[in-house]
Scaffold this active site. Sequence first.
Site, PDB file in Angstrom:
ATOM      1  N   SER A 148       0.847  -1.201   0.000  1.00 31.57           N
ATOM      2  CA  SER A 148       0.000   0.000   0.000  1.00 31.57           C
ATOM      3  C   SER A 148       0.879   1.246   0.000  1.00 31.57           C
ATOM      4  O   SER A 148       1.985   1.238   0.565  1.00 31.57           O
ATOM      5  CB  SER A 148      -0.872  -0.007   1.263  1.00 31.57           C
ATOM      6  N   TYR A 161      -0.933  -0.843  10.330  1.00 33.28           N
ATOM      7  CA  TYR A 161      -1.171  -1.377   8.979  1.00 33.28           C
ATOM      8  C   TYR A 161       0.015  -1.038   8.062  1.00 33.28           C
ATOM      9  O   TYR A 161       0.527  -1.909   7.344  1.00 33.28           O
ATOM     10  CB  TYR A 161      -2.468  -0.780   8.443  1.00 33.28           C
TER      11      TYR A 161
HETATM   12  N1  LIG Z   1      -8.616  -0.836  -1.596  1.00 31.41           N
HETATM   13  C1  LIG Z   1      -7.645   0.046  -1.428  1.00 31.41           C
HETATM   14  O1  LIG Z   1      -7.818   1.253  -1.577  1.00 31.41           O
HETATM   15  C2  LIG Z   1      -6.259  -0.432  -1.078  1.00 31.41           C
HETATM   16  C3  LIG Z   1      -5.232   0.529  -0.970  1.00 31.41           C
HETATM   17  C4  LIG Z   1      -3.943   0.096  -0.691  1.00 31.41           C
HETATM   18  C5  LIG Z   1      -3.673  -1.251  -0.531  1.00 31.41           C
HETATM   19  N2  LIG Z   1      -4.688  -2.160  -0.609  1.00 31.41           N
HETATM   20  C6  LIG Z   1      -4.348  -3.578  -0.413  1.00 31.41           C
HETATM   21  O2  LIG Z   1      -4.888  -4.341  -1.483  1.00 31.41           O
HETATM   22  C7  LIG Z   1      -5.262  -5.638  -1.010  1.00 31.41           C
HETATM   23  C8  LIG Z   1      -6.746  -5.886  -1.309  1.00 31.41           C
HETATM   24  O3  LIG Z   1      -7.511  -4.827  -0.769  1.00 31.41           O
HETATM   25  P1  LIG Z   1      -9.084  -4.772  -0.960  1.00 31.41           P
HETATM   26  O4  LIG Z   1      -9.499  -3.376  -0.689  1.00 31.41           O
HETATM   27  O5  LIG Z   1      -9.464  -5.415  -2.251  1.00 31.41           O
HETATM   28  O6  LIG Z   1      -9.559  -5.709   0.267  1.00 31.41           O
HETATM   29  P2  LIG Z   1     -11.025  -6.208   0.702  1.00 31.41           P
HETATM   30  O7  LIG Z   1     -12.087  -5.750  -0.235  1.00 31.41           O
HETATM   31  O8  LIG Z   1     -11.142  -5.895   2.150  1.00 31.41           O
HETATM   32  O9  LIG Z   1     -10.894  -7.798   0.521  1.00 31.41           O
HETATM   33  C9  LIG Z   1     -10.059  -8.494   1.364  1.00 31.41           C
HETATM   34  C10 LIG Z   1      -9.970  -9.929   0.906  1.00 31.41           C
HETATM   35  O10 LIG Z   1      -9.084 -10.614   1.797  1.00 31.41           O
HETATM   36  C11 LIG Z   1      -9.793 -11.623   2.495  1.00 31.41           C
HETATM   37  N3  LIG Z   1      -9.385 -11.592   3.892  1.00 31.41           N
HETATM   38  C12 LIG Z   1      -9.296 -10.506   4.700  1.00 31.41           C
HETATM   39  N4  LIG Z   1      -8.916 -10.887   5.939  1.00 31.41           N
HETATM   40  C13 LIG Z   1      -8.764 -12.244   5.885  1.00 31.41           C
HETATM   41  C14 LIG Z   1      -8.390 -13.235   6.825  1.00 31.41           C
HETATM   42  N5  LIG Z   1      -8.102 -12.942   8.103  1.00 31.41           N
HETATM   43  N6  LIG Z   1      -8.338 -14.517   6.412  1.00 31.41           N
HETATM   44  C15 LIG Z   1      -8.635 -14.849   5.148  1.00 31.41           C
HETATM   45  N7  LIG Z   1      -8.992 -13.963   4.215  1.00 31.41           N
HETATM   46  C16 LIG Z   1      -9.057 -12.675   4.582  1.00 31.41           C
HETATM   47  C17 LIG Z   1     -11.276 -11.313   2.327  1.00 31.41           C
HETATM   48  O11 LIG Z   1     -12.020 -12.521   2.358  1.00 31.41           O
HETATM   49  P3  LIG Z   1     -13.474 -12.585   3.133  1.00 31.41           P
HETATM   50  O12 LIG Z   1     -14.232 -11.365   2.735  1.00 31.41           O
HETATM   51  O13 LIG Z   1     -14.078 -13.849   2.673  1.00 31.41           O
HETATM   52  O14 LIG Z   1     -13.123 -12.590   4.582  1.00 31.41           O
HETATM   53  C18 LIG Z   1     -11.290 -10.654   0.951  1.00 31.41           C
HETATM   54  O15 LIG Z   1     -11.296 -11.646  -0.063  1.00 31.41           O
HETATM   55  C19 LIG Z   1      -4.926  -5.650   0.472  1.00 31.41           C
HETATM   56  O16 LIG Z   1      -3.635  -6.194   0.641  1.00 31.41           O
HETATM   57  C20 LIG Z   1      -4.931  -4.180   0.860  1.00 31.41           C
HETATM   58  O17 LIG Z   1      -4.126  -3.911   1.984  1.00 31.41           O
HETATM   59  C21 LIG Z   1      -5.973  -1.777  -0.879  1.00 31.41           C
END
Ligand SMILES: NC(=O)c1ccc[n+]([C@@H]2O[C@H](COP(=O)([O-])OP(=O)(O)OC[C@H]3O[C@@H](n4cnc5c(N)ncnc54)[C@H](OP(=O)(O)O)[C@@H]3O)[C@@H](O)[C@H]2O)c1
Length: 257
Positions: A148, A161
């Site tokens: 991130s 985080y």
């Molecule tokens: N979105 C942003 O703006 C952003 C910005 C910077 C970095 N990121 C990074 O990009 C990646 C994806 O982000 P996102 O926004 O797409 O995330 P998200 O919508 O919150 O989705 C998270 C995914 O990870 C799974 N997950 C979360 N905690 C878990 C656990 N304890 N055990 C197993 N599975 C788990 C969830 O599965 P379930 O729902 O089935 O639990 C879901 O499939 C992450 O690494 C995040 O830090 C995102």
Amino acid sequence: MEDRNVAKLDGKTALVTGASRGIGRGIAQRLATDGALVAIHYGSNEEAAKQTVAEIEQAGGRAFSIRAELGVEGDVDILFAGLEKGLSGRPLDILVNNAAGPPGGPIEETTREAFDRIFAINVRAPFFIIQRALPILRDGGRIITISSVATRIAVPSQTSYAMTKGALEVMGHTLANALGKRNITVNTVRSGTTYHEHAALLDLPGVKDFMVSMTALGRLGSPSDIADVVAFLASDDGRWITGQVLDASGGIYLGPR
Ligand SMILES: NC(=O)c1ccc[n+]([C@@H]2O[C@H](COP(=O)([O-])OP(=O)(O)OC[C@H]3O[C@@H](n4cnc5c(N)ncnc54)[C@H](OP(=O)(O)O)[C@@H]3O)[C@@H](O)[C@H]2O)c1
């Protein structure tokens, strides 16, 4: 001349953690479009994981889902039992560590339990997933981890985080040097603000406009913006890049605007 339309990952296999929704779903869909058989890992939302698999299959791709809560005892064993069953003896070509817990608030509000939990999900799990994957990861394979921009933009509510993502960036750099002898590349993709249906924070009044105003390319990211970078690193075109952090953020917070 090479036919650029030929799927670049035909015959390959991939595991994407946290692929039931958001960025992980976008990555899984793109790798499947490129021809890979994709393992859709998720934590609890079975409905969303099933939908991801169904969408991939409807588009002519191949995928299967694996449920495994990360950050708890036995997590990696459960994940790999499902993975090895789904792969039926085939090696793994591409591992994408995408699953992560959300930012846990400012230091004053962070308990030891919350601190340990976010490190268990965001750092310990990817580390031991990689360790466990190495025997089945094909030489010449790919390890790609999602970080991130929190590692370069100081947001007070994201300290623990951001620390987890910093650890992943260091992990990628050192592992790349260790695994080069097997021709395995290890890279980190640093996501900026990425909008998808579950990014609820961005729907708060004024937040989207504020993030856009700080972004050189003048919009929020989408899962496909990140997925396309991952697909490049996963493909043969990315073979000469290892140990790097690619900032895929549309140039968020590069300086005064
Ligand atoms: N979105 C942003 O703006 C952003 C910005 C910077 C970095 N990121 C990074 O990009 C990646 C994806 O982000 P996102 O926004 O797409 O995330 P998200 O919508 O919150 O989705 C998270 C995914 O990870 C799974 N997950 C979360 N905690 C878990 C656990 N304890 N055990 C197993 N599975 C788990 C969830 O599965 P379930 O729902 O089935 O639990 C879901 O499939 C992450 O690494 C995040 O830090 C995102």
